[in-house]
Write a protein that holds these residues in place. Structure first.
Motif, PDB file in Angstrom:
ATOM      1  N   PRO A  13       0.823  -1.214   0.000  1.00  0.00           N
ATOM      2  CA  PRO A  13       0.000   0.000   0.000  1.00  0.00           C
ATOM      3  C   PRO A  13       0.851   1.257   0.000  1.00  0.00           C
ATOM      4  N   GLN A  14       0.315   2.291  -0.631  1.00  0.00           N
ATOM      5  CA  GLN A  14       0.996   3.584  -0.611  1.00  0.00           C
ATOM      6  C   GLN A  14       0.495   4.357   0.598  1.00  0.00           C
ATOM      7  N   ALA A  15       1.365   4.511   1.572  1.00  0.00           N
ATOM      8  CA  ALA A  15       0.991   5.196   2.809  1.00  0.00           C
ATOM      9  C   ALA A  15       0.951   6.695   2.587  1.00  0.00           C
ATOM     10  N   SER A  16       0.445   7.401   3.575  1.00  0.00           N
ATOM     11  CA  SER A  16       0.423   8.865   3.485  1.00  0.00           C
ATOM     12  C   SER A  16       1.854   9.369   3.379  1.00  0.00           C
ATOM     13  N   GLY A  17       2.070  10.319   2.528  1.00  0.00           N
ATOM     14  CA  GLY A  17       3.421  10.833   2.303  1.00  0.00           C
ATOM     15  C   GLY A  17       4.082  10.199   1.106  1.00  0.00           C
ATOM     16  N   GLY A  18       3.444   9.166   0.544  1.00  0.00           N
ATOM     17  CA  GLY A  18       3.968   8.550  -0.670  1.00  0.00           C
ATOM     18  C   GLY A  18       4.838   7.337  -0.462  1.00  0.00           C
ATOM     19  N   ASP A  19       5.241   7.042   0.797  1.00  0.00           N
ATOM     20  CA  ASP A  19       6.070   5.867   1.048  1.00  0.00           C
ATOM     21  C   ASP A  19       5.261   4.589   0.868  1.00  0.00           C
ATOM     22  N   LEU A  20       5.950   3.528   0.481  1.00  0.00           N
ATOM     23  CA  LEU A  20       5.299   2.238   0.285  1.00  0.00           C
ATOM     24  C   LEU A  20       5.540   1.347   1.496  1.00  0.00           C
ATOM     25  N   ASP A  21       4.463   0.929   2.142  1.00  0.00           N
ATOM     26  CA  ASP A  21       4.564  -0.040   3.227  1.00  0.00           C
ATOM     27  C   ASP A  21       4.510  -1.445   2.653  1.00  0.00           C
TER      28      ASP A  21
END
Length: 744
Positions: free
Chosen positions: A676-684
Motif C-alpha cells: 500500500p501507498q501510505a500517506s506521504g507517498g512511502d510504500l509499506d
C-alpha cells in the motif's frame, strides 16, 4: 409500743439502704478490678489501638505454558507511621530521613507541583500538574493568581516550616513575621522587624513536599504513608541502624514487579505505577457505584464499610497499560487488616491480624514466549538485512514492524510484537528517552496503529464477488493492464495478464481483475464482507484497540466535507477494491481477518487471556472459551477458491509473489502480499498468511513500515511458522524478485 416498732422499722430500712449502697460499690469495684481490669489498665497507661491495612500481593502474568512474564519480587518501602511518630517531631524526623536519602543518592515520592530549588516556580509540564496547582490553591484558600513563591510560603507557614532569621544575632522567628506589628523587635537583641530575613527554604520545601503528600494521601495513625518505594538493601540497613533517631520511620517488606524477558511482550503485558489523582477519583467512583448496584438494599453505613475496604489509596499501585491495566480487577487482590496496640511511649504492646490479605489472581495469557522471541528476532534480522541490502528508497529505510499471530480455531493471540521494542524494566528509568524516540516504541501499534492494507485486501473483494454470484471459480476477466472507465481516471495494473480467473489473480495480485470484481458487486457489498471478515470492527481483544475504517461513501464524504473532490465517485470504488483510498486497519484486525479466511468464514473473538488462576495456581477461577463473533455469509466454494489463490501465491515458483520464501516450504502456506501507498507517498509492506493451508492452525499478519514490497513481511512470518511447526530453520533474508518488478 407502736412508736418503738416504727423506730425499729426505720432503722431496718436505713441499714438496708446502707447495705445496698455497699453492695453496689462492691459490684462496681469488682467490675473495675476484675471484669474490665485490662480495659481500665490500658486506659490508665494511655494505651492506643489503631487498625492498619495489609497490602495484598499482586497477581502474576504468565505465558500459555506457565512461563513468567510479570512476577513479584521482595522489595522494601520506607513508611512513615504516624501511630509511632510524636506530633512535635514530625518535621524533624522527615528532615532526618531526607538527609539520609540524599546521602545515599536515593529519591522519595514528591508530587508537590513546585520546583525543589530557588527560584521556586510551578511545574506545569502536564495537564495533571496544572489541575493539581489549582486544587492546591483552592484547598488551602490561596488566591488563584498567587505565584509559586507565595503559594510555598503559605504551605511552609501551614506546616510550621516558615522561618525568618535576625540579621544581628541569628535569632529564628518561626511563622510569618509580616503578621507582627511594625514596632516588633527581636527578643534577643532588640533588632527591628526590618532586620529579619527569610531563611533558606530549600530544605523546608522538601519537607513541605512530604507533608503535602502525606496530607493528600490521608496519612494518620491508621494509614501509614509510603515515603519511598523499592529501596536498596544497604539503605534498609542504615535506616534500621538509625531507627531510634527517626521514630515512626519503618521499613515495610513488600513486593514489586519484576519483568522476565521484559523486551518480549511489553505492550501486551503492560506496566504498573502509583495511582494518580484522576485514576484515584475514577476508580473509586466506579467501585462505589458497583457496590451500590450489587447491594441496593444496604444502608449507607454498610456501603461505606465495604467501600473503605475496597477503595484505592493514594499510594496504591495500579495497572497502567496492557494486561496490567485490562485485568486490574483480577490482579489487584484484597487488602487485609491488623490491629496495633501501643503504650503512651509508642512501644508496641500487641499486633493482631483481623483479616488476612488475599493475593490477586494470576493471569495465564495465550502468548507463547518462543513465538514472541522468534517474531522479535525475525523483525530485528530483517531490518538489519534491509539496511545493508536495499537503497533507502526501496526498503532500506524500513524502520518499524508490527506482527500478530492468532490461533485459527480459538482466536488466541499467540504472538504480538512491535519492533523496535523496549524493556519493561526500563519503562520509568528511561521514560523520557523512550517517549521522545521518533519511532514511538511505547505505542502498541498492533492494536493502535492504523495501516492501509493494499493487496492483502483483495481476498475480501474476492469473497464478496463469489458470494454475491457476480463471478465464480471459472469466470475469466481479461486483464488489459489499463482499466478503461470512460472517464479521465483509467487506473493501471502492474502487469498485462490476459484472461485470468480469481486464483490466478490472487497469485499475481492483478489489480485489473479486482477493479472489475469490485465494480460488479458494488461498494456496499465490499463493505459488508469487509466487516464480516473482521476489518473495520473490533476484534474483541481485552486491550484497548483502534477500529480503523472501511473505505465507503459515508466515511469518504464525512472526512472531506467542504473540500474539493469531496464527493464519492466511481473511481473511488476501484481504489477501494485494491485496498487503497480510505481502507485502514490495525495489524490485529488483519490477523483476525486472515484467521477468518483460514477458518472458512467463522470469525473468532481475538483474546490474550487464556485463563485466570488463583495466585498459587491451585484453583482455576475462569477459562476464556472460544467465542464465535460471526459467520461470513459465503459458501465453502468461495473460501476454497480464495485459499487456492493464496496457496499459489506462495507455491507457484514462477509468478507467486511469496514464492521466494514458501515455494519449497515443507508445509503448505496460504499467503497474500500487499504494497500500500501510505500517506506521504512511502510504500509499506503488508503480508498475511496461514498454515497448514488445508488444515489451518495459525494465522499471521505483518506490517513493515516503509517496506517497499509486500513480500518483505514474508521472512518474519516464516520465522514464526518455523518455530510453531518446530522446523528450526534460520530466517531467510532474500532480496525481492530478481526480475526487478515491484511485488504488490
Amino acid at each position: 409500743m407502736e412508736e418503738k416498732q416504727v423506730h425499729k422499722g426505720r432503722i431496718i430500712l436505713l441499714i438496708s439502704l446502707i447495705v445496698i449502697v455497699f453492695v453496689a460499690f462492691a459490684l462496681k469495684l469488682m467490675q473495675y478490678q476484675i471484669v474490665n481490669a485490662e480495659e481500665y489498665k490500658e486506659m490508665a497507661q494511655g494505651n492506643y489501638t489503631s487498625v492498619q491495612s495489609i497490602d495484598a500481593a499482586r497477581g502474576e502474568i504468565l505465558d500459555r505454558y506457565g512461563r513468567p512474564l510479570a512476577v513479584n519480587q521482595v522489595s522494601y518501602d520506607i513508611m512513615i507511621n504516624e501511630a509511632y511518630l510524636p506530633a512535635d517531631m514530625k518535621n524533624t524526623v522527615i528532615e532526618r530521613i531526607i538527609l539520609l536519602m540524599e546521602q545515599e543518592g536515593q529519591t522519595w515520592i514528591d508530587t508537590l507541583p513546585i520546583s525543589t530549588t530557588e527560584p521556586f516556580t510551578f511545574l506545569t509540564e502536564t495537564d495533571s500538574q496544572k489541575t493539581q496547582i489549582e486544587k492546591l490553591k483552592t484547598d488551602n484558600k490561596i488566591n488563584l493568581d498567587a505565584t509559586a513563591d507565595v503559594t510555598l510560603n503559605n504551605l511552609l507557614d501551614k506546616y510550621d516550616l516558615l522561618e525568618y532569621n535576625c540579621a544581628s544575632c541569628g535569632y529564628v522567628y518561626q511563622g510569618d513575621i509580616s503578621t507582627e506589628k511594625d514596632d516588633y523587635v527581636c527578643p534577643e537583641c532588640g533588632a527591628a522587624k526590618s532586620q529579619f530575613t527569610l531563611a533558606d527554604r530549600t530544605m523546608a520545601r522538601k519537607i513541605a513536599g512530604v507533608r503535602y503528600q502525606m496530607e493528600v494521601y490521608g496519612s494518620n495513625a491508621s494509614n501509614p504513608y509510603t515515603f519511598s518505594k523499592d529501596i536498596p538493601i544497604d539503605v534498609v540497613v542504615k535506616i534500621r541502624e538509625y531507627s531510634q533517631q527517626m521514630p515512626g520511620v519503618e521499613i515495610k517488606e513488600t513486593t514489586s514487579r519484576r519483568y522476565v524477558d521484559g523486551t518480549l511482550a511489553p505492550h501486551a503485558v503492560g506496566v504498573v505505577g502509583s495511582i494518580n489523582a484522576e485514576e484515584y477519583e475514577a476508580e473509586n467512583a466506579q467501585i462505589l457505584e458497583q457496590i451500590k448496584e450489587e447491594h441496593p438494599d444496604w444502608t449507607e453505613e454498610q456501603i461505606n464499610e465495604l467501600y473503605q475496604e475496597q477503595k484505592y489509596g493514594y499510594n496504591d499501585i495500579i495497572g497502567k497499560s496492557g494486561l496490567e491495566y485490562a485485568m486490574e480487577d483480577e490482579l489487584r487482590g484484597e487488602r487485609g487488616k491488623k490491629r496495633i496496640t501501643t503504650d503512651a511511649q509508642g512501644n508496641v504492646l500487641s499486633t493482631e491480624i483481623i483479616k488476612q490479605a488475599v493475593p490477586g489472581n494470576t493471569i495465564v495469557t495465550t502468548l507463547d514466549k518462543d513465538l514472541q522471541r522468534a517474531a522479535l528476532e525475525g523483525c530485528a534480522e530483517f531490518l538489519e538485512m534491509a539496511k545493508k541490502t536495499y537503497s533507502p528508497e526501496e526498503g532500506g529505510s524500513a524502520d518499524r514492524i508490527s506482527v500478530v499471530a492468532q490461533d485459527v480455531k480459538t482466536g488466541e493471540i499467540l504472538a504480538m510484537v512491535n519492533y523496535p521494542t523496549y524493556d519493561l524494566s526500563d519503562y520509568y528509568t528511561k521514560y523520557s528517552e523512550l517517549s521522545s524516540d521518533p519511532l514511538h516504541p511505547l505505542i502498541n501499534y498492533c492494536t493502535q496503529g492504523i495501516y492501509m492494507p493494499g493487496s492483502i485486501y483483495k481476498p475480501v473483494v474476492g469473497i464478496g464477488a463469489l458470494a454475491s454470484g457476480v463471478i465464480d471459480g471459472d469466470t475469466l476477466i481479461d486483464c488489459k493492464q489499463i482499466y478503461q472507465t470512460g472517464t479521465d481516471y483509467n487506473p493501471r495494473c502492474l502487469g498485462l495478464h490476459g484472461p485470468i480467473n480469481i486464483q490466478y489473480a490472487l497469485m499475481v495480485s492483478c489489480n485489473y481483475f479486482f477493479y472489475e470484481a469490485g465494480t460488479r458487486q458494488g461498494i456496499d457489498n465490499i463493505v459488508k464482507y469487509s466487516e464480516q471478515l473482521g476489518l473495520g470492527v473490533e476484534s474483541g481483544i481485552e486491550l484497548s484497540e483502534a477500529t480503523g475504517h472501511v473505505s465507503c461513501p459515508e466515511y469518504y464524504e464525512s472526512v472531506r466535507e467542504g473540500q474539493v473532490g469531496g464527493t464519492w465517485t466511481y473511481g473511488n470504488v476501484l481504489q477501494s477494491s485494491i485496498g487503497q483510498l480510505d481502507n485502514a486497519y490495525t495489524p490485529l484486525q488483519m490477523a483476525n481477518y486472515v484467521a477468518t479466511l483460514a477458518n472458512d468464514g467463522t470469525r473468532m473473538r481475538s483474546h490474550l487471556v487464556k485463563s485466570v488462576e488463583s495466585y498459587n495456581l491451585e484453583e482455576t477461577i475462569s477459562v476464556t472459551e472460544p467465542e464465535v463473533l460471526n459467520q461470513v455469509e459465503a459458501d465453502q466454494e468461495a473460501f476454497d477458491q480464495v485459499r487456492e489463490g493464496m496457496v499459489r501465491c506462495s507455491r507457484d515458483t514462477t509468478r507467486g509473489s511469496a514464492r521466494y520464501y514458501f515455494g519449497d516450504y515443507p508445509i503448505d502456506v496460504a499467503a497474500k502480499t500487499g504494497t500500500p501507498q501510505a500517506s506521504g507517498g512511502d510504500l509499506d509492506a503488508t503480508f498475511i498468511a496461514y498454515a497448514p493451508a488445508y488444515d489451518p492452525e495459525i494465522a499471521v499478519a505483518v506490517v513493515v513500515e516503509n517496506g517497499y514490497s509486500g513480500q518483505r513481511g514474508a521472512p518474519i512470518a516464516k520465522a514464526i511458522f518455523n518455530e510453531y511447526f518446530g522446523l528450526n530453520e534460520e530466517t531467510e533474508t532474500q532480496q525481492q524478485n530478481t526480475d526487478g518488478q515491484l511485488i504488490p
